[in-house]
Design a protein around this motif. Structure first.
Motif, mmCIF file in Angstrom:
data_model
loop_
_atom_site.group_PDB
_atom_site.id
_atom_site.type_symbol
_atom_site.label_atom_id
_atom_site.label_comp_id
_atom_site.label_asym_id
_atom_site.label_seq_id
_atom_site.Cartn_x
_atom_site.Cartn_y
_atom_site.Cartn_z
ATOM 1 N N GLU A 93 3.970 8.606 4.399
ATOM 2 C CA GLU A 93 4.278 9.773 3.828
ATOM 3 C C GLU A 93 5.139 10.247 3.654
ATOM 4 N N PRO A 94 6.475 10.815 2.852
ATOM 5 C CA PRO A 94 7.477 10.838 3.464
ATOM 6 C C PRO A 94 7.656 12.051 4.178
ATOM 7 N N ILE A 95 8.574 12.302 4.807
ATOM 8 C CA ILE A 95 9.221 13.233 5.873
ATOM 9 C C ILE A 95 10.227 13.861 5.014
ATOM 10 N N ALA A 96 10.308 15.145 4.567
ATOM 11 C CA ALA A 96 10.985 16.313 3.890
ATOM 12 C C ALA A 96 12.056 16.491 4.768
ATOM 13 N N PRO A 97 13.695 16.275 4.266
ATOM 14 C CA PRO A 97 14.610 16.904 4.526
ATOM 15 C C PRO A 97 14.327 17.706 5.154
ATOM 16 N N GLY A 98 15.858 18.806 6.379
ATOM 17 C CA GLY A 98 16.022 19.463 6.905
ATOM 18 C C GLY A 98 15.233 19.583 8.425
ATOM 19 N N LEU A 99 14.540 18.398 8.502
ATOM 20 C CA LEU A 99 14.345 18.925 10.694
ATOM 21 C C LEU A 99 15.861 18.528 11.250
ATOM 22 N N ASP A 100 15.746 18.622 12.518
ATOM 23 C CA ASP A 100 17.084 18.687 14.087
ATOM 24 C C ASP A 100 16.441 17.118 13.527
ATOM 25 N N LYS A 101 17.541 16.662 14.347
ATOM 26 C CA LYS A 101 18.063 15.338 15.053
ATOM 27 C C LYS A 101 16.426 14.329 15.344
ATOM 28 N N ALA A 102 16.750 15.747 17.129
ATOM 29 C CA ALA A 102 15.077 15.175 17.738
ATOM 30 C C ALA A 102 14.170 14.843 16.869
ATOM 31 N N SER A 103 13.913 15.763 16.279
ATOM 32 C CA SER A 103 12.358 15.796 15.966
ATOM 33 C C SER A 103 12.364 15.284 13.746
ATOM 34 N N PHE A 104 13.459 14.679 13.789
ATOM 35 C CA PHE A 104 13.457 13.410 12.898
ATOM 36 C C PHE A 104 13.303 12.102 13.612
ATOM 37 N N MET A 105 13.462 11.896 14.935
ATOM 38 C CA MET A 105 13.750 10.869 14.921
ATOM 39 C C MET A 105 12.895 10.725 15.639
ATOM 40 N N ARG A 143 0.753 -1.522 -0.224
ATOM 41 C CA ARG A 143 -0.166 0.090 -0.089
ATOM 42 C C ARG A 143 1.179 1.899 -0.093
ATOM 43 N N GLY A 144 0.036 2.059 -0.547
ATOM 44 C CA GLY A 144 1.332 3.590 -0.232
ATOM 45 C C GLY A 144 2.594 3.310 -1.661
ATOM 46 N N ARG A 145 2.024 3.189 -2.156
ATOM 47 C CA ARG A 145 2.850 3.177 -3.060
ATOM 48 C C ARG A 145 3.107 4.337 -3.650
ATOM 49 N N GLU A 146 2.428 5.354 -3.911
ATOM 50 C CA GLU A 146 2.225 7.238 -3.976
ATOM 51 C C GLU A 146 2.842 8.102 -3.766
ATOM 52 N N HIS A 147 3.141 7.180 -2.488
ATOM 53 C CA HIS A 147 4.591 7.620 -1.608
ATOM 54 C C HIS A 147 5.666 7.311 -1.667
ATOM 55 N N LEU A 148 6.139 6.926 -2.730
ATOM 56 C CA LEU A 148 7.341 6.560 -3.443
ATOM 57 C C LEU A 148 8.155 7.854 -4.367
ATOM 58 N N SER A 149 9.186 8.311 -3.536
ATOM 59 C CA SER A 149 9.631 8.628 -4.488
ATOM 60 C C SER A 149 10.630 8.944 -6.490
ATOM 61 N N THR A 150 10.256 9.312 -6.676
ATOM 62 C CA THR A 150 10.494 8.934 -8.103
ATOM 63 C C THR A 150 11.933 8.958 -8.293
ATOM 64 N N GLY A 151 13.114 9.743 -7.572
ATOM 65 C CA GLY A 151 14.701 9.690 -7.831
ATOM 66 C C GLY A 151 14.670 9.218 -6.255
ATOM 67 N N GLY A 152 15.694 9.634 -6.021
ATOM 68 C CA GLY A 152 16.480 8.979 -4.510
ATOM 69 C C GLY A 152 15.649 9.363 -3.413
#
Length: 246
Positions: free
Chosen positions: A206-218, A61-70
Motif C-alpha cells: 500500500e502506498p505511503i501518501a506524500p506529506g509525512l515528515d522525514k523521520a515518520s516516513f523513514m 503481487r499487489g499490482r493494484e497499488h501501482l499508481s497510474t501516474g508518477g
C-alpha cells in the motif's frame, strides 16, 4: 550441479545481452519506446532460460497499488535480478543506478536511452541535487522512479537502515511512495547465480501518501518493506534472526 546450472545461465543471460545489444543498437536512434519494447523482449527470453535452466520463476503481487501516474517506488534489494526485472514489471520506470553501470556495453547504452537516472555515489551534495532534479522531472512525466533505499544488495533477513536519499526523493517529488517487498535472495545469489529453485515473489504494498515528515516516513517505509519481506521469507522457511537486530 548448482554451479553448472548457474554457469549455464550466466552464459545464456550475458550471451543474449551481446546478441540483442548488437541487433538492437540501431533502435537507440529511434523513440525511447522502441528501446523499451526491445528490452522487454530480451527479458522474456532471459526469464525463459531462468525457468528452464535453473528452475526459478517469479510472480508479481499487489499490482493494484501501482499508481497510474508518477510515483516513487522503493524496493528491497537482494540480487541483480530485480535491477533487470523492474524494467518489465513497471509500466515505464526510471531506475536510479550507480553511474558506473552506464558505461557497460549494451546494458549501459540502453539504460541511458531509457531515461534512467545515474548517480555518482562519491559526488556528494552535487550528485544528490542532480538525482532529485532528474527524479522530479521523471515523476512529472508520469513515470515510476525506482530506488533501492538500502543502497546495495543485502542477504535474506538483513534489515540495514535506509540511505537518506530516499527521504529527499519523497519530499522533492511529492508523489506517493510505493514500498516493495521481495524474496529474490532466497533463490538467487547477488549476481543471479542459483541458490535453490523456486518462485520469486515481488509484492507491491500500500502506498505511503506524500506529506509525512522525514523521520515518520523513514520509519514507516522501513517497517512496511521489511515486515512484508519477512513474511515472504517465512513462507520459504527462512526465519530472520531477531536477536541480531536488537
Amino acid at each position: 550441479m548448482r554451479q553448472l546450472r548457474s554457469l549455464t545461465f550466466y552464459i545464456w543471460m550475458y550471451g543474449l545481452m551481446v546478441i540483442f545489444g548488437l541487433v538492437g543498437t540501431p533502435l537507440l536512434l529511434g523513440p525511447r519506446s522502441w528501446a523499451r519494447k526491445f528490452l522487454r523482449i530480451y527479458l522474456k527470453v532471459v526469464w525463459f532460460g531462468m525457468r528452464w535452466i535453473m528452475g526459478v520463476t517469479f510472480e508479481v503481487r499487489g499490482r493494484e497499488h501501482l499508481s497510474t501516474g508518477g510515483a516513487l517506488v522503493a524496493s528491497k534489494h537482494m540480487s541483480m535480478w530485480e535491477t533487470l526485472a523492474f524494467w518489465e514489471i513497471l509500466p515505464d520506470p526510471a531506475i536510479i543506478l550507480k553511474r558506473s553501470l552506464i558505461y557497460m556495453p549494451f546494458f549501459g547504452w540502453f539504460a541511458v536511452r531509457l531515461g534512467n537516472i545515474s548517480i555518482d555515489r562519491k559526488g556528494g551534495g552535487k550528485a544528490l541535487k542532480g538525482m532529485l532534479r532528474d527524479a522530479a522531472q521523471r515523476g512529472s512525466e508520469n513515470r515510476q522512479v525506482l530506488i533501492f533505499p538500502e543502497g546495495t544488495r543485502v542477504e535474506p533477513g538483513e534489515r540495514p537502515e535506509f540511505k537518506p536519499g530516499i527521504a529527499g526523493l519523497y519530499k522533492s517529488m511529492n508523489k506517493p511512495c510505493i514500498p516493495v517487498a521481495l524474496n529474490s535472495g532466497v533463490h538467487l545469489q547477488t549476481y543471479c547465480g542459483l541458490r535453490r529453485p523456486g518462485r520469486i515473489v515481488v509484492e507491491f504494498l500500500e502506498p505511503i501518501a506524500p506529506g509525512l515528515d522525514k523521520a515518520s516516513f523513514m520509519r514507516e517505509l522501513h517497517a512496511r518493506i521489511n515486515q512484508a519481506t519477512d513474511a515472504l521469507l517465512a513462507a520459504d522457511g527462512i526465519t530472520p534472526d531477531l536477536e541480531e537486530r536488537a
